[in-house]
Structure formats: structure tokens, C-alpha cells
Design a protein around this motif. Structure first.
Motif, mmCIF file in Angstrom:
data_model
loop_
_atom_site.group_PDB
_atom_site.id
_atom_site.type_symbol
_atom_site.label_atom_id
_atom_site.label_comp_id
_atom_site.label_asym_id
_atom_site.label_seq_id
_atom_site.Cartn_x
_atom_site.Cartn_y
_atom_site.Cartn_z
ATOM 1 N N PHE A 46 0.826 -1.209 0.000
ATOM 2 C CA PHE A 46 0.000 0.000 0.000
ATOM 3 C C PHE A 46 0.860 1.259 0.000
ATOM 4 C CE2 PHE A 46 -2.718 -3.325 1.477
ATOM 5 C CZ PHE A 46 -4.005 -2.972 1.096
ATOM 6 N N PHE A 47 0.330 2.294 -0.676
ATOM 7 C CA PHE A 47 0.978 3.599 -0.793
ATOM 8 C C PHE A 47 -0.084 4.692 -0.610
ATOM 9 C CE2 PHE A 47 2.527 0.439 -3.702
ATOM 10 C CZ PHE A 47 3.908 0.469 -3.624
ATOM 11 N N GLY A 48 0.365 5.885 -0.236
ATOM 12 C CA GLY A 48 -0.570 7.005 -0.132
ATOM 13 C C GLY A 48 -1.103 7.186 1.263
ATOM 14 N N SER A 49 -2.408 7.413 1.386
ATOM 15 C CA SER A 49 -3.030 7.636 2.690
ATOM 16 C C SER A 49 -3.096 6.345 3.491
ATOM 17 C CB SER A 49 -4.442 8.196 2.509
ATOM 18 O OG SER A 49 -5.118 8.256 3.756
ATOM 19 N N ASP A 50 -2.741 6.435 4.780
ATOM 20 C CA ASP A 50 -2.790 5.233 5.615
ATOM 21 C C ASP A 50 -4.156 5.021 6.256
ATOM 22 O OD1 ASP A 50 -2.885 7.122 7.632
ATOM 23 O OD2 ASP A 50 -1.168 6.339 8.756
ATOM 24 N N ALA A 51 -5.145 5.847 5.890
ATOM 25 C CA ALA A 51 -6.494 5.686 6.443
ATOM 26 C C ALA A 51 -7.244 4.608 5.670
ATOM 27 C CB ALA A 51 -7.252 7.011 6.399
ATOM 28 N N ILE A 52 -6.618 3.437 5.582
ATOM 29 C CA ILE A 52 -7.188 2.317 4.846
ATOM 30 C C ILE A 52 -7.126 1.068 5.708
ATOM 31 C CG2 ILE A 52 -4.950 1.947 3.718
ATOM 32 C CD1 ILE A 52 -8.386 1.075 2.205
ATOM 33 N N THR A 53 -8.230 0.373 5.822
ATOM 34 C CA THR A 53 -8.287 -0.931 6.481
ATOM 35 C C THR A 53 -8.985 -1.868 5.498
ATOM 36 O OG1 THR A 53 -10.442 -0.485 7.514
ATOM 37 C CG2 THR A 53 -8.446 0.187 8.734
ATOM 38 N N ASN A 54 -9.597 -2.916 6.009
ATOM 39 C CA ASN A 54 -10.348 -3.788 5.112
ATOM 40 C C ASN A 54 -11.755 -3.264 4.846
ATOM 41 O OD1 ASN A 54 -11.611 -4.300 7.527
ATOM 42 N ND2 ASN A 54 -11.372 -6.524 7.456
ATOM 43 N N VAL A 55 -12.060 -2.076 5.361
ATOM 44 C CA VAL A 55 -13.359 -1.438 5.145
ATOM 45 C C VAL A 55 -13.183 -0.317 4.128
ATOM 46 C CG1 VAL A 55 -15.270 -0.177 6.203
ATOM 47 C CG2 VAL A 55 -14.099 -1.994 7.484
ATOM 48 N N LEU A 56 -14.040 -0.285 3.125
ATOM 49 C CA LEU A 56 -13.923 0.704 2.060
ATOM 50 C C LEU A 56 -14.085 2.114 2.604
ATOM 51 C CD1 LEU A 56 -13.676 0.594 -1.103
ATOM 52 C CD2 LEU A 56 -16.134 1.013 -1.127
ATOM 53 N N PRO A 57 -13.072 2.983 2.473
ATOM 54 C CA PRO A 57 -13.164 4.340 3.003
ATOM 55 C C PRO A 57 -13.754 5.318 1.988
ATOM 56 C CG PRO A 57 -10.969 3.968 2.192
ATOM 57 C CD PRO A 57 -11.731 2.682 1.942
ATOM 58 N N THR A 58 -14.267 6.416 2.478
ATOM 59 C CA THR A 58 -14.671 7.518 1.619
ATOM 60 C C THR A 58 -13.452 8.393 1.343
ATOM 61 O OG1 THR A 58 -15.202 8.976 3.467
ATOM 62 C CG2 THR A 58 -16.962 7.510 2.667
ATOM 63 N N SER A 59 -13.597 9.303 0.397
ATOM 64 C CA SER A 59 -12.505 10.242 0.129
ATOM 65 C C SER A 59 -12.220 11.084 1.361
ATOM 66 C CB SER A 59 -12.858 11.144 -1.056
ATOM 67 O OG SER A 59 -12.971 10.398 -2.251
ATOM 68 N N ALA A 60 -13.289 11.525 2.050
ATOM 69 C CA ALA A 60 -13.119 12.347 3.254
ATOM 70 C C ALA A 60 -12.364 11.590 4.328
ATOM 71 C CB ALA A 60 -14.477 12.803 3.774
ATOM 72 N N GLU A 61 -12.616 10.291 4.457
ATOM 73 C CA GLU A 61 -11.911 9.497 5.461
ATOM 74 C C GLU A 61 -10.431 9.355 5.088
ATOM 75 O OE1 GLU A 61 -15.607 6.719 7.052
ATOM 76 O OE2 GLU A 61 -14.449 6.094 5.294
ATOM 77 N N LEU A 62 -10.136 9.154 3.814
ATOM 78 C CA LEU A 62 -8.741 9.077 3.396
ATOM 79 C C LEU A 62 -8.007 10.379 3.686
ATOM 80 C CD1 LEU A 62 -8.936 7.242 -0.059
ATOM 81 C CD2 LEU A 62 -8.140 6.305 2.120
ATOM 82 N N GLN A 63 -8.714 11.482 3.592
ATOM 83 C CA GLN A 63 -8.099 12.789 3.777
ATOM 84 C C GLN A 63 -7.772 13.093 5.238
ATOM 85 O OE1 GLN A 63 -11.113 15.004 1.730
ATOM 86 N NE2 GLN A 63 -10.451 14.249 -0.275
ATOM 87 N N THR A 64 -8.154 12.204 6.151
ATOM 88 C CA THR A 64 -7.766 12.348 7.555
ATOM 89 C C THR A 64 -6.489 11.576 7.861
ATOM 90 O OG1 THR A 64 -9.022 10.419 8.332
ATOM 91 C CG2 THR A 64 -10.207 12.523 8.193
ATOM 92 N N GLY A 65 -5.974 10.839 6.884
ATOM 93 C CA GLY A 65 -4.834 9.969 7.132
ATOM 94 C C GLY A 65 -3.495 10.662 6.981
ATOM 95 N N CYS A 66 -2.451 9.913 7.302
ATOM 96 C CA CYS A 66 -1.080 10.334 7.037
ATOM 97 C C CYS A 66 -0.721 9.803 5.659
ATOM 98 C CB CYS A 66 -0.141 9.747 8.094
ATOM 99 S SG CYS A 66 1.609 10.096 7.809
ATOM 100 N N TYR A 67 -0.114 10.646 4.829
ATOM 101 C CA TYR A 67 0.125 10.227 3.455
ATOM 102 C C TYR A 67 1.614 10.055 3.185
ATOM 103 C CZ TYR A 67 1.907 14.742 1.799
ATOM 104 O OH TYR A 67 2.680 15.856 1.578
ATOM 105 N N THR A 68 1.922 9.226 2.187
ATOM 106 C CA THR A 68 3.322 8.950 1.854
ATOM 107 C C THR A 68 3.691 9.480 0.482
ATOM 108 O OG1 THR A 68 2.881 6.782 0.837
ATOM 109 C CG2 THR A 68 3.187 6.844 3.241
ATOM 110 N N GLY A 69 2.870 10.383 -0.064
ATOM 111 C CA GLY A 69 3.180 10.982 -1.354
ATOM 112 C C GLY A 69 3.858 12.322 -1.177
ATOM 113 N N ASP A 70 3.940 13.095 -2.266
ATOM 114 C CA ASP A 70 4.626 14.385 -2.189
ATOM 115 C C ASP A 70 3.719 15.549 -2.565
ATOM 116 O OD1 ASP A 70 4.477 13.931 -4.920
ATOM 117 O OD2 ASP A 70 6.625 13.627 -5.188
ATOM 118 N N ASN A 71 2.397 15.315 -2.594
ATOM 119 C CA ASN A 71 1.458 16.398 -2.873
ATOM 120 C C ASN A 71 0.397 16.403 -1.768
ATOM 121 O OD1 ASN A 71 -0.665 18.078 -3.820
ATOM 122 N ND2 ASN A 71 -0.101 17.688 -5.944
ATOM 123 N N PRO A 72 0.327 17.455 -0.954
ATOM 124 C CA PRO A 72 -0.620 17.478 0.165
ATOM 125 C C PRO A 72 -2.076 17.561 -0.273
ATOM 126 C CG PRO A 72 0.424 19.622 -0.099
ATOM 127 C CD PRO A 72 1.136 18.693 -1.017
#
Length: 394
Positions: A46-72
Motif C-alpha cells: 500500500f501507498f498514499g493515505s494510511d487511512a485504509i483498512t479492510n473497510v472501504l473508506p470515503t474520500s473524506a476518510e482518506l483525507q484524515t490519514g497520514c500520506y506517503t506521497g509528495d502532494n498534500p
């Protein structure tokens, strides 16, 4: 967050692109799109937002995570099957040198929707014929080399001077009234009726094979995907994406491919106008469940009942090379020309794999899959390589 120097290069707004790099943060036997709510998937990285589990997240939920990319402005989550080096009984993860995502807006007329998820590739493919798709551009090769295997979805049969590379394109057409319905444009860049074009996403993965195979290889590559049962074939490579772009930045991507900065097509938005390094550390948000161990993942899939005994007896390779279709889970055949998709009965109704079936009669520009030979595959692969070279630095 602190600014870092952008690595992007300039590009024409007529065919604008943006490139992002993402560090891996987790290997785990989950797939929130394909088998939500379970721990029975093959291993994924996995890459990007760490707000991911085995439950499908919304975009808003992903946006609460810590990210591993280079664009905030991008907190999307991206994942691919984990690649292992096979040495007798031992499966060792192959380190990823670089994972890049490319977005192109050359033909886009709509922004990537919020709460949008999609997949590309065929996770069940065991042959080139099963992997074939005239539009996803799947190919394995050595970085910097123009040589390809006759089966372009097979890994190179000789040692790479640089990195082992794989590239895959995603569908770029979506039904605006049903985001679960998405597909590829045809050879004329026309979307199926009722669909609109969004910026197209491409994955590029570079593997540091020299660290695990310093002596190189000949014939079949000693690397095996978690979705496969055979070293070197590469056919089952696939990719998953859940959109975490903030809505304003997604609109900016559509309009001009970025902020028109001199240093490249950076996708600007209210959360940032320059590339940054994250100050947080992405982690597994569900550490007490699932596994990051390859053999344990086989057990969870019901495909290696006696893994521990096999390792002790030295027959683990035989145990590991089994049919990887998960027990009690319908085989997933993702977006592929002239093939429909079987979906798990527990699949969420809000987001599903492509339901549009491509055929030679569905719309102008589709090829006859039966005539899709190695020469036409190589030609199409070269088309995608040339287009990618024109859009982004290699």
C-alpha cells in the motif's frame, strides 16, 4: 510539513500530466474493494493515505490519514500485489525502488469523482491471453531497455541492468450517474455511451531486484507476485485505487493539469501549492488483525493448510505454488477486454469493479481479442511507452 524540491518537469497544457511518488507504508492481506470486511486477500503493498483498512473508506476518510506521497492535495490510497524473490523455500519481499503515479488530462472532460474507486488488471490471469487488454498497457521490462518478452505481461528472462519495471493504465471513463460503472476509452479515445472522460491514471513500479538477486537470473525470473502461483509470469499484476484528492485540486487537474508552475505540472489546491514531505509517519491502522507474513496470508486464504510443516520439511515451495483463488470468494476478473467481472456477493453496492463488458461490437475502435497477437501487443506497448515518455521524464 516542509517543502522539498519538485522533481516534475514542464509539459504542454494541451497534453498535461502530473507525476507523484509515494513510499510504501504497509504490506497486508486485505483489499477493501474486492473482499471488504475480510482478511482473506493475497498480500498487497500500500501507498498514499494510511487511512485504509479492510473497510472501504470515503474520500473524506482518506483525507484524515497520514500520506506517503509528495502532494498534500492528494490523499488517495494506491495498492498492488506484493512481489517476492523466490529462493527454494524462501519468499523474500522485493524492495520497491520507486512507485510513481501519473495523471494525464489530455482527453478529460470531468474531474475524478469523490468516493470513487477502481481497479485495473486481471488478478486471476495465469497466461498472456488472460492478461491481454488492448487499453491497459500492462507490461514488464527492464528499466531503460526497449526489449520485451513475446508475452509482454511476463517478467524479463534475463537480468536487468537497472530496475525491474512494470507499468499499468487505469480506465479513464466513468458513468456520472453511477461511479461504479467505469471503463476504458477506445482506440479513438471515445468513452462508451453515457460515460465521461476523467484524467487517466497510470502506475509505474520500479523494483530493486539487485538487493535480493545480486547474481541475476536467466530464463524464468525468480520473482513471484502474491496473486500468482508461478515465478516469473507477471500476468496477474493488477492495481487498485481509491480517490483521496481534495475536490478543488481534482478540478485543477481537470482544468490545466496543475498550477502551470515553471517546475512542472504540480496539482495545486487549498492544501498546498508545492511538493512537501509529510511530517507524520504512515502506519497500519488495524495492526491487531490481518497479517504481513506471506505464508500466513496463504493460510488465511485456505490455500496452505500445513505451511509451518512445509517450511520445516523443505517443501514450502510446493505448498506455496497452489491455485490462489481465495476459498469461498468468487474469482475476480478485473477490467479486461471481452470478459465480464465476477464480484463477491458481499461487495458494497456503492463501488464495484467495471460492469461494462467490452466486445468487438460494443463500440467503434475495439479490437477482436482473438486477433490480439504478440506483434499487436508489442505495438500497443510501444504506443504507451512513447506517450509516457512524451508526458513525463523517465
Amino acid at each position: 510539513m516542509r517543502p522539498i524540491n519538485s522533481i516534475l518537469a514542464g509539459a504542454s497544457l494541451v497534453s498535461a500530466w502530473t507525476e507523484l511518488h509515494h513510499a510504501p507504508f504497509m504490506n497486508k492481506n486485505i483489499d477493501a474493494i474486492v473482499v471488504p470486511g475480510t482478511y482473506t486477500s493475497h498480500m498487497h503493498t500500500f501507498f498514499g493515505s494510511d487511512a485504509i483498512t479492510n473497510v472501504l473508506p470515503t474520500s473524506a476518510e482518506l483525507q484524515t490519514g497520514c500520506y506517503t506521497g509528495d502532494n498534500p492535495n492528494d490523499l488517495s490510497v494506491y495498492w498492488v500485489p506484493t512481489l517476492y524473490h523466490v529462493d527454494g523455500d524462501t519468499f523474500t519481499e522485493v524492495p520497491i525502488f520507486r512507485f510513481s503515479t501519473y495523471y494525464t488530462n489530455s482527453y478529460a472532460s470531468a474531474a475524478i469523482p469523490q468516493d470513487f474507486a477502481m481497479i485495473s488488471g486481471n488478478a486471476s490471469a495465469k497466461t498472456q491471453a488472460e492478461a491481454d487488454n488492448p487499453y491497459n498497457g500492462l507490461e514488464w521490462f527492464c528499466e531503460g531497455s526497449d526489449e520485451r518478452e513475446t508475452d509482454i505481461a511476463r517478467m524479463p528472462t534475463s537480468t536487468c541492468d537497472q530496475h525491474l519495471e512494470v507499468s499499468l493504465l487505469f480506465p479513464q471513463c466513468v458513468n456520472p450517474n453511477n461511479h461504479a460503472d467505469y471503463d476504458f476509452a477506445d482506440g479513438n479515445e471515445d468513452c462508451p455511451e453515457g460515460m465521461v472522460a476523467i484524467p487517466q491514471l497510470r502506475y509505474r513500479v520500479l523494483y530493486d531486484t539487485k538487493l535480493v538477486a545480486p547474481n541475476g537470473w536467466s530464463e524464468s525470473a525468480p520473482f513471484q507476485l502474491s496473486c500468482s502461483d508461478t515465478s516469473g509470469d507477471g500476468y496477474c499484476f493488477h492495481a487498485d485505487f481509491i480517490n483521496g484528492w481534495y475536490e478543488d485540486a481534482a478540478e485543477n487537474m481537470l482544468l490545466n493539469g496543475g498550477g502551470s508552475y515553471d517546475d512542472g505540472q504540480f496539482i495545486a489546491g487549498e492544501h498546498g501549492s508545492v511538493a512537501v514531505e509529510a511530517t507524520c509517519t504512515a502506519t497500519d491502522q488495524d495492526p491487531d488483525n490481518g497479517t504481513s507474513d506471506y505464508y500466513t496470508s496463504l493460510e488465511r486464504m485456505g490455500k496452505a493448510v500445513n505451511v509451518a510443516e512445509a517450511v520445516e520439511s523443505g517443501s514450502a515451495t510446493e505448498t506455496a505454488t497452489v491455485d490462489f483463488t481465495p476459498v469461498n470468494t468468487p474469482a475476480l476478473v478485473m477490467a479486461e477486454a471481452s470478459a465480464s467481472t465476477a464480484m463477491p456477493t458481499s461487495y458494497p453496492t456503492s463501488i464495484r469493479p467495471p460492469t461494462h463488458t467490452l466486445s468487438t461490437t460494443s463500440r467503434t475502435g475495439h479490437r477482436n481479442k482473438g486477433a490480439w497477437n504478440s506483434n499487436s501487443r508489442r505495438t500497443t506497448g510501444q504506443k504507451f511507452r512513447t506517450a509516457a515518455t512524451n508526458r513525463a521524464p523517465q
